[in-house]
Design a protein around this motif. Structure first.
Motif, short mmCIF file in Angstrom:
data_model
loop_
_atom_site.label_atom_id
_atom_site.label_comp_id
_atom_site.label_asym_id
_atom_site.label_seq_id
_atom_site.Cartn_x
_atom_site.Cartn_y
_atom_site.Cartn_z
N ILE A 240 -39.97 38.21 6.68
CA ILE A 240 -40.99 38.80 7.55
C ILE A 240 -41.22 37.83 8.69
O ILE A 240 -41.67 36.70 8.47
CB ILE A 240 -42.30 39.06 6.80
N SER A 241 -40.89 38.24 9.89
CA SER A 241 -41.04 37.39 11.06
C SER A 241 -42.34 37.73 11.79
O SER A 241 -42.54 38.87 12.21
CB SER A 241 -39.86 37.55 12.02
N THR A 242 -43.20 36.75 11.95
CA THR A 242 -44.43 36.93 12.71
C THR A 242 -44.38 36.14 14.02
O THR A 242 -45.41 35.73 14.55
CB THR A 242 -45.66 36.52 11.89
N GLY B 188 -44.43 35.25 17.74
CA GLY B 188 -45.16 35.87 18.84
C GLY B 188 -45.60 34.84 19.84
O GLY B 188 -45.59 33.63 19.57
N TYR C 186 -39.05 36.10 20.73
CA TYR C 186 -38.65 37.42 20.25
C TYR C 186 -37.13 37.61 20.32
O TYR C 186 -36.53 38.24 19.44
CB TYR C 186 -39.32 38.52 21.07
N VAL D 148 -40.19 42.66 11.55
CA VAL D 148 -40.65 41.85 12.67
C VAL D 148 -41.85 42.54 13.34
O VAL D 148 -42.12 43.71 13.10
CB VAL D 148 -39.54 41.63 13.72
N ILE D 149 -42.53 41.78 14.19
CA ILE D 149 -43.64 42.32 14.97
C ILE D 149 -43.18 42.58 16.40
O ILE D 149 -42.73 41.67 17.09
CB ILE D 149 -44.83 41.36 14.98
N HIS E 146 -55.38 42.49 12.41
CA HIS E 146 -54.29 41.62 11.98
C HIS E 146 -53.92 41.88 10.52
O HIS E 146 -52.74 41.95 10.17
CB HIS E 146 -54.69 40.15 12.14
N ALA F 165 -50.43 43.01 8.72
CA ALA F 165 -49.80 42.23 7.65
C ALA F 165 -49.49 43.12 6.45
O ALA F 165 -48.43 43.01 5.83
CB ALA F 165 -50.71 41.08 7.23
N LEU G 181 -46.36 45.17 7.13
CA LEU G 181 -45.15 44.36 7.03
C LEU G 181 -44.78 44.11 5.57
O LEU G 181 -43.61 44.26 5.17
CB LEU G 181 -45.35 43.03 7.76
#
Length: 210
Positions: free
Chosen positions: A41-43, A45, A60, A81-82, A160, A164, A167
């Protein structure tokens, strides 16, 4: 569970059961850090400041590319990803936001679009690109509405914690593979107006300057 951080959190703020690893996603070899994991899980940013709006760091694009390459070397094929809802036009977004903030975010949003295109081009990769609305630091609501690609009507903002949850659910349940789920929920008027945006940006600048 592992948490890869550019700056390790204070011990008091760490989550029990998480192994924290300090790394730089743009410089370090990530393969050993993620070896043995089932998913990533990529946060990644960037904060919204004048400098990042003009010239965003390539988190990104280059950062995600390096994560995906490391995943390939250790046999991981699932990533979430976000991105952002605003990479596409959103009919329910207030006009003041669409005409002022979205253009200011143009360079950051273009990096997100490039990230999405890169993920789409990867053969054999099970990806999810979550697209939150304008993020707000509120507790988990459990009331977020999730829809493919575009925000539901009147769902301009996103907690937020609700992001989460999306994700985590996407990698645990296997939902939203090769999809771009948009997530948000209605908030009180005083949290969706121009004044709220100004106050939040001022708070960001104060924290950054300390």
């Amino acid at each position: 569970m592992r948490g890869l951080e550019h700056h390790l959190p204070d011990p008091a703020k760490r989550i029990e059961g998480v192994d924290y690893i300090q790394c730089d996603v743009l410089e370090d070899d990530l393969a050993d850090a993620i070896r043995g994991c089932d998913a990533v899980i990529s946060t990644l940013g960037v904060s919204f400041t004048p400098s990042t709006a003009i010239d965003p760091p390539p988190l990104y694009t280059e950062g995600t590319r390096r994560i995906v390459e490391a995943m390939g070397r250790v046999g991981i094929d699932r990533i979430a990803v976000i991105s952002a809802a605003f990479v596409d036009q959103q009919a329910g977004v207030p006009s003041w936001f669409r005409l002022t903030v979205v253009p200011a975010l143009a360079n950051i949003l273009e990096h997100m679009r490039a990230m999405e295109r890169m993920l789409e081009a990867e053969q054999g990769l099970k990806w999810t690109a979550a697209r939150p609305g304008w993020l707000i630091d509120l507790p988990y609501s459990g009331e977020a509405q999730v829809k493919a690609r575009t925000l539901s009507t009147d769902c301009f903002r996103c907690c937020h914690a609700d992001l989460a949850a999306l994700l985590l659910d996407s990698v645990v349940s296997g939902r939203w593979i090769h999809e771009k789920p948009a997530v948000g929920k209605p908030e009180a008027d005083d949290l969706e107006g121009l004044l709220a945006l100004r106050e939040e940006l001022e708070s960001l600048h104060l924290r950054r300057d300390r």
